[in-house]
Design an enzyme around this catalytic site. Structure first.
Site, mmCIF file in Angstrom:
data_model
loop_
_atom_site.group_PDB
_atom_site.id
_atom_site.type_symbol
_atom_site.label_atom_id
_atom_site.label_comp_id
_atom_site.label_asym_id
_atom_site.label_seq_id
_atom_site.Cartn_x
_atom_site.Cartn_y
_atom_site.Cartn_z
ATOM 1 N N THR A 94 0.811 -1.227 0.000
ATOM 2 C CA THR A 94 0.000 0.000 0.000
ATOM 3 C C THR A 94 0.838 1.268 0.000
ATOM 4 O O THR A 94 0.418 2.285 -0.529
ATOM 5 C CB THR A 94 -0.945 0.021 1.219
ATOM 6 O OG1 THR A 94 -0.174 -0.137 2.418
ATOM 7 C CG2 THR A 94 -1.975 -1.093 1.115
ATOM 8 N N HIS A 95 2.002 1.235 0.625
ATOM 9 C CA HIS A 95 2.903 2.386 0.655
ATOM 10 C C HIS A 95 4.271 1.921 0.152
ATOM 11 O O HIS A 95 4.782 0.904 0.622
ATOM 12 C CB HIS A 95 3.065 2.943 2.066
ATOM 13 C CG HIS A 95 1.802 3.475 2.669
ATOM 14 N ND1 HIS A 95 0.714 2.690 2.943
ATOM 15 C CD2 HIS A 95 1.463 4.738 3.057
ATOM 16 C CE1 HIS A 95 -0.245 3.433 3.463
ATOM 17 N NE2 HIS A 95 0.179 4.674 3.546
ATOM 18 N N ASN A 96 4.841 2.667 -0.769
ATOM 19 C CA ASN A 96 6.138 2.286 -1.326
ATOM 20 C C ASN A 96 6.919 3.557 -1.654
ATOM 21 O O ASN A 96 6.483 4.367 -2.479
ATOM 22 C CB ASN A 96 5.944 1.433 -2.582
ATOM 23 C CG ASN A 96 7.242 0.787 -3.049
ATOM 24 O OD1 ASN A 96 8.288 0.938 -2.435
ATOM 25 N ND2 ASN A 96 7.157 0.039 -4.147
ATOM 26 N N PHE A 107 8.601 -0.380 1.829
ATOM 27 C CA PHE A 107 7.182 -0.555 1.522
ATOM 28 C C PHE A 107 6.489 -1.350 2.622
ATOM 29 O O PHE A 107 7.123 -2.094 3.375
ATOM 30 C CB PHE A 107 6.991 -1.236 0.158
ATOM 31 C CG PHE A 107 7.638 -2.588 0.008
ATOM 32 C CD1 PHE A 107 6.920 -3.754 0.250
ATOM 33 C CD2 PHE A 107 8.957 -2.702 -0.411
ATOM 34 C CE1 PHE A 107 7.505 -5.004 0.094
ATOM 35 C CE2 PHE A 107 9.560 -3.947 -0.574
ATOM 36 C CZ PHE A 107 8.835 -5.105 -0.312
ATOM 37 N N THR A 108 5.189 -1.162 2.707
ATOM 38 C CA THR A 108 4.377 -1.937 3.636
ATOM 39 C C THR A 108 3.727 -3.076 2.852
ATOM 40 O O THR A 108 3.291 -2.891 1.717
ATOM 41 C CB THR A 108 3.296 -1.088 4.306
ATOM 42 O OG1 THR A 108 2.496 -0.446 3.291
ATOM 43 C CG2 THR A 108 3.912 -0.022 5.204
#
Length: 345
Positions: A94-96, A107-108
């Site tokens: 989702t986050h990078n 990243f997550t």
């Protein structure tokens, strides 16, 4: 389009707790002394100019029984863009971000409870497919705070301290038993809310519930720690918060319980976690800070160092955003991705 003072007040309210009532925009309008229709028009404007990403329910990944972690990987600078695109293909990323460190891609990653591969095997595949030189899995060992709320009014100094009214480890659900109705509701309310007078009624109709039943169920999910809140998520940089610093702290393990709450108390610290260490990664405590400038973030990091006594720390700034989205629960995209790579089991 110009942003007015009332728009900034509205953005603060929308980030906090969206009212769980039949006519939420009417209630928001009453707090701002404007009409319901004006609230809706202003939100439409703020979405059009990319200040607001979406308004939806926010769920806790661990309470949802998903296994998740922050992942750090290292690449040659010439290969990082193509590597990020490979990483982004996984639906649980989702986050990078590209960050200023030897581990330059962060990243997550989350995988569902019924994942065939599991988290560790998924990381192994992503590392191999993207040709990473090194990888570190950094799961949350303890959550001290999570909740991004950017002060759009400028009333709060970046070093403002807040009371303990944020989501932490004690709020995570450990034993909630999900029913089919939970799945149906979560699938709908994780999507962007309709900008109508009665959004919960419109959502409830899709599930076969009435408005009061849906709201009651959402309040139940919140009381059990499954849902953190309903809120607006902003585009940080567009909203003026252009600096994103991940503060990492070399805190002795026996001091974390004392120091982490002090750091988490600052409003501008949106995330505070204990994570594992490695021989090449000594940082046990993570704080995420959003500021209008790198100077703002650096000033707060210095203040955190002063109040905690921890002098061994680093600030990893994001220099490029590759992906930022909301995790979609109960999506078949996970199975599709894992089926593609099932040969790696």
């Amino acid at each position: 389009m110009d942003i007015e003072k009332i728009d900034n007040e509205l953005l603060n309210l929308l980030q906090s707790n969206f009212p769980l009532v039949e006519e939420p925009f009417l209630e928001i309008g009453s707090k701002l002394s404007i009409s319901e229709s004006d609230v809706i028009k202003r939100i439409e404007k703020l979405k059009k100019i990319n200040y607001i990403r979406q308004i939806s329910a926010i769920f806790d990944t661990r309470s949802m029984k998903y296994k998740s972690s922050l992942i750090a990987m290292s690449y040659d600078d010439s290969e990082i863009d193509s590597a990020a695109q490979i990483i982004n293909q996984h639906p649980g990323v989702t986050h990078n971000y590209k960050r200023n460190h030897f581990y330059n891609l962060w990243f997550t990653l989350a995988v569902p409870p019924d994942s065939i591969l599991g988290l560790e095997k998924t990381v192994e595949i992503l590392k191999s497919e993207s040709n990473a030189k090194s990888a570190r899995i950094l799961p949350t060992l303890k959550l001290f705070k999570i909740g991004v709320k950017l002060d759009m009014t400028g009333k709060d100094d970046i070093s403002t301290v807040e009371e303990k009214k944020f989501y932490g480890e004690s709020d995570i659900s450990k034993d909630y038993v999900f029913q089919d109705i939970d799945t149906d509701i979560i699938k709908e309310v994780q999507e962007d809310f309709p900008l109508t007078s009665k959004p919960f009624t419109e959502i409830a109709n899709k599930i076969g519930l009435d408005c009061n039943e849906l709201i009651s169920h959402l309040k139940g999910l919140k009381s059990h720690g499954i849902m953190r809140r309903v809120a607006a998520i902003l585009h940080h940089r567009k909203a003026g918060f252009r600096a994103n610093a991940m503060g990492v702290w070399d805190v002795p393990i026996d001091q974390i319980e004392q120091i982490a709450p002090k750091m988490a108390a600052f409003k501008s610290v949106s995330h505070c976690y204990r994570r594992p260490t490695y021989p090449d990664w000594p940082y046990s405590l993570f704080t995420m800070i959003h500021g209008r400038s790198a100077k703002d973030c650096n000033d707060l990091l210095k203040k955190l160092s002063d109040i905690s006594g921890i002098t061994k720390y680093d600030a990893l700034y994001s220099s490029k955003e590759y992906k930022k989205t909301r995790l979609k629960y109960f999506s078949k995209e996970y199975l599709d991705w894992e089926t593609k790579y099932k040969k790696a089991i």
